[in-house]
Structure formats: structure tokens, C-alpha cells
Design a protein around this motif. Structure first.
Motif, short mmCIF file in Angstrom:
data_model
loop_
_atom_site.label_atom_id
_atom_site.label_comp_id
_atom_site.label_asym_id
_atom_site.label_seq_id
_atom_site.Cartn_x
_atom_site.Cartn_y
_atom_site.Cartn_z
N GLN A 388 0.66 -6.70 3.03
CA GLN A 388 0.24 -5.33 3.32
C GLN A 388 -1.23 -5.68 3.05
OE1 GLN A 388 2.99 -1.89 1.76
NE2 GLN A 388 2.96 -3.44 0.34
N ALA A 417 0.67 0.27 -0.87
CA ALA A 417 1.00 -0.81 -1.42
C ALA A 417 2.01 -1.16 -2.45
CB ALA A 417 0.30 -2.35 -1.08
N GLU A 420 5.45 0.52 -2.65
CA GLU A 420 6.08 -0.53 -1.08
C GLU A 420 6.90 -1.48 -1.83
OE1 GLU A 420 7.53 1.53 1.71
OE2 GLU A 420 6.10 2.43 0.83
#
Ligand SMILES: *Cc1c(COP(=O)(O)O)cnc(C)c1O
Length: 425
Positions: A388, A417, A420
Motif C-alpha cells: 500500500q 493502510a 487494511e
């Protein structure tokens, strides 16, 4: 194959492991390291043109961000005047004055070209000054790759699970005693037994090479007392923490004066630089004044000195460390929040512009605690972040670094990020 992968294939042909320093090779996290061609502010860019928000900062030096215009200008100006003279220069004196003014425990200082040189020379100086043979270090602390210090070291040595190196004869390290970080009773016992033979104790007062482990104040205080009592020199290795955890390094935070301080990383602003210094009476043992030999063709190099001075100028602005600390806190607290939401056992800590992330429930205080962290989880997290566009150190045993160039938006992007990434670890 991407340009990046091709580039690393080419590197591996002619450079062992494709890298000039082992931990860069992604050995513990797997995969192919990014070949970086450019950097600016909080970001680094690979050969394929991908940008990454960077929390490695060249392993610590880039506290003002990458390619800071003021530092780059200082380097260019210095280069216009010549690259190296091998003579005394005014800049090196200015830097030495800055360092001695910053650290009350440092009356004199000598500049060298790396942290390894600084610690290696500090050890020799301590042995020469005390005329004693033994040194004490702590497991998981890394002091560069010189022979007598490469015993149960941290950083790349930990990452690769080879605590000591081949090519270091046992005789050479037989005078190096390795103890547990932050554990008082074995320290007391060791001084009881061999205290009279100890030339020096070398320690990272805030350890940054076994992830981030902060020295216990009581432990460090007692260490200071024991060294003074037995006539051993206390060496604070602040190659990483100097000008990183606060304006006067870890010794400023703890209020403890070591006999010798070693510096590196930030003081070179991204160019090769190290330093070691201490009381005048100790430093006077160095050649040409005294019998302890130490030298360097490029020591005090004017370009490195210019980069270092420009960096120190930037970080001595009012409120610099306060703002850096707040930003780092925001980052680690946000990451912890996301881990909690994802139900991943995780915690973090920070000091100044330095942070540690641990895949475990409790912030580690010892080497053993650090070893208890979940490496597989870290590795998955690392790759999910990299995918990412977030660059973390490629090992569960390294600290992270925030710079003054990281923006609020960078932190928010990083936290999104992380949200995730925790889903896949
Ligand atoms: C990085 C580091 C060193 C070694 O410095 P180099 O410039 O890589 O030789 C020594 N001690 C500590 C605490 C470090 O973090």
C-alpha cells in the motif's frame, strides 16, 4: 519482471546478497527489496516510479526528511569548495563545538566515518585509559560490526538468527561479557565477580536494534553507580538515539552522564559520519596526545560535516522535538487502535521520533520479551503495508523513524493502510 526485480537480480550477481548491508536484503520478511532511485520529504521512490511513505529514514539519519533543500544546498556549497583535504578544517571544529555544547558529558570529541568506527574506537580508548581488559555488553544491543562487539548483537545479526559472526575468533571475544538488558541482578553479580577487570560497559540506553526497548531508569542509574565504583567507563552508544529521541539524546532524557558517548546517523545528515567523545582527561589518551591509536583518512570530511551541521541547525529550531514526538505518538496510537479493532495482539511504544511495534500484548522490556513477538504476523503486516506504499523496516527487530517531513496527511494515509494490513495478519 518489474524493473525493480531485474535490478535486484543484477545486484545479486556482483554484490553478496545484492546488498551492501545485510538487513536490506529482506532476508527475514521474504520477497525482493525495492531498489530506490530518488527521495524527497517523507517519500522514497523505486526504479519503477512507485513512491513510499518512508519510516526507515536510511535507518535513522533522515530526521529532517529526505533531500531537505537546506541540507542539499549545504552539501552542494561544501562540494564546490573541495571534497576532502585531509587537514584541519573550520567546519569540523564548528561541529565538535556543537556536539560538546549539546552533551555536558562530552568535553572533547573525535569525528569518524561510521557508528562502527565510533564504538570500536571508544572500546579501545576505554581499555587504553583504564588499562583493564574486559568489556560488558548486553544481548540484543548492536554496536556496529567490529570483532569484540559482534557478540549476541542486534539489528541484522538478530534478523538472521546468527547472534555472533563467523570469522570472529573466540579468543577475540573472550574478554567480552554479554548480559541481559534491563536485568539488574546479573549485572550486580558480574560486577561482584569481575568488576575490577572491566574497562567499559557499552549500552544503548534506549535500545533500537532489537526493535525498540527503552532502558529501565533504575537499571541505568545502578549501572552508572557500578561503573563509577569499579572504575569502569560507561559508554552510551547513542549512534541511533543521539539527536533522535530528544535534543540531548537518551542521556538527556534519563539525566545520566556517561564517560564516553558515541554518535552517528543524524549527525551526518545522511552522509557517512560518526563521533565519540567524553571527558577531556579520557580523550587526551588518544593519539597524537596519548598512547591509544585511532585515525581516519576521511574523518571529519567537509561534505559530511556540512550535511551534519545543516541537519543540526534544522532540528535545533524551537519545538522541533515536541512536534516530532507528538506526530510519532499520533502514529503509534492510531496503529494500536486499528490493531485493537482487528483483534490482533499488538502494542507499540515511542520516544522522540523513534517507535517500536510489537506483535504481542505487552511492550517488551527485555530481549526475551522481544523474542516472544510474533514474527509471522509482523511479516504479513510488513508486506501488506509495503503493497500500500508504506515502507517499514524489513524486520521485526528494527525500530521505526518519523521525520519532520511527515505530514498529517502522511500519518492518516499510513493509519488507513494499517487498518487494511491488520485484516490480513
Ligand atoms: C547503526 C548503529 C551502529 C553502527 O553504525 P554504522 O554507521 O552502521 O556503522 C552502532 N550503534 C548503534 C546503536 C547503531 O544504531
Amino acid at each position: 519482471m518489474s524493473s525493480n526485480d531485474l535490478s535486484f537480480e543484477r545486484a545479486k550477481e556482483v554484490i553478496p546478497g545484492g546488498v551492501n548491508s545485510p538487513v536490506r536484503a529482506f532476508g527475514s520478511v521474504g520477497g525482493v527489496p525495492k531498489t530506490i532511485v530518488r527521495s524527497e520529504g517523507s517519500r522514497i521512490f523505486d526504479v519503477d516510479g512507485n513512491g513510499y511513505i518512508d519510516y526507515v529514514g536510511s535507518w535513522g539519519p533522515m530526521i529532517a526528511g529526505h533531500a531537505h533543500p537546506q541540507i542539499v544546498k549545504a552539501v552542494k556549497d561544501a562540494a564546490d569548495g573541495g571534497l576532502s583535504f585531509g587537514t584541519p578544517t573550520p567546519g569540523e571544529v564548528t561541529l565538535a563545538e556543537r556536539l560538546t555544547a549539546t552533551f555536558p558529558a562530552m568535553e572533547q570529541v573525535r569525528l569518524v566515518s561510521s557508528g562502527t568506527e565510533a564504538t570500536m574506537s571508544a572500546i579501545r580508548l576505554a581499555r587504553g585509559y583504564t588499562e583493564k581488559p574486559k568489556i560488558i555488553k548486553f544481548e540484543g544491543c548492536y554496536h556496529g560490526h567490529s570483532d569484540s562487539l559482534l557478540v549476541k548483537a542486534g539489528s541484522g545479526a538478530l534478523t538472521f538468527g546468527t547472534p555472533s559472526s563467523a570469522g570472529v575468533p573466540p579468543d577475540l571475544v573472550s574478554q567480552t561479557v554479554v548480559l541481559d538488558y534491563n536485568i539488574l541482578n546479573t549485572l550486580e553479580e558480574t560486577f561482584d565477580n569481575v568488576g575490577k577487570d572491566v574497562a567499559a560497559v557499552i549500552i544503548e540506553p534506549i535500545a533500537g536494534n532489537m526493535n525498540l526497548v527503552q532502558g529501565n531508569a533504575k537499571f541505568l542509574g545502578r549501572l552508572r553507580e557500578l561503573c563509577s565504583h569499579y572504575g569502569a567507563l560507561l559508554i552510551f552508544d547513542e549512534v541511533m538515539t543521539g539527536f533522535r529521541v530528544g535534543p540531548q539524546g537518551a542521556q538527556g532524557l534519563y539525566g545520566i552522564e556517561p564517560d564516553i558517548t558515541t554518535l552517528g546517523k543524524v549527525i551526518g545528515g545522511g552522509l557517512p559520519m560518526g563521533a565519540f567523545g567524553g571527558r577531556r582527561e579520557v580523550m587526551q589518551k588518544l593519539a597524537p596526545m596519548g598512547p591509544v591509536y585511532q585515525a581516519g583518512t576521511l574523518s571529519g570530511n567537509p561534505i559530511s560535516v556540512a550535511a551534519g551541521l545543516a541537519t543540526l541547525d534544522l532540528i535545533s529550531e524551537d519545538g522541533f522535538f515536541e512536534s516530532l514526538t507528538n506526530k510519532t505518538r499520533e502514529l503509534v496510537e492510531g496503529i494500536e487502535e486499528h490493531a485493537k479493532r482487528a483483534g490482533v495482539p499488538f502494542c507499540a511504544s515511542h520516544v522522540g521520533g523513534m517507535f517500536g511495534m510489537y506483535f504481542t500484548d505487552r511492550v517488551p522490556e527485555t530481549y526475551e520479551d522481544v523474542m516472544g513477538c510474533n514474527r509471522e504476523r509482523f511479516n504479513r503486516f510488513f508486506h501488506a503495508m509495503l503493497d500500500q506504499g508504506i515502507n517499514l523496516a524489513p524486520s521485526a527487530f528494527e525500530a521505526g523513524f518519523v521525520s519532520s517531513a511527515h505530514s498529517e496527511q502522511d500519518i492518516r494515509t499510513t493509519l488507513d493502510a494499517a487498518g487494511e494490513a491488520f485484516k490480513v495478519c
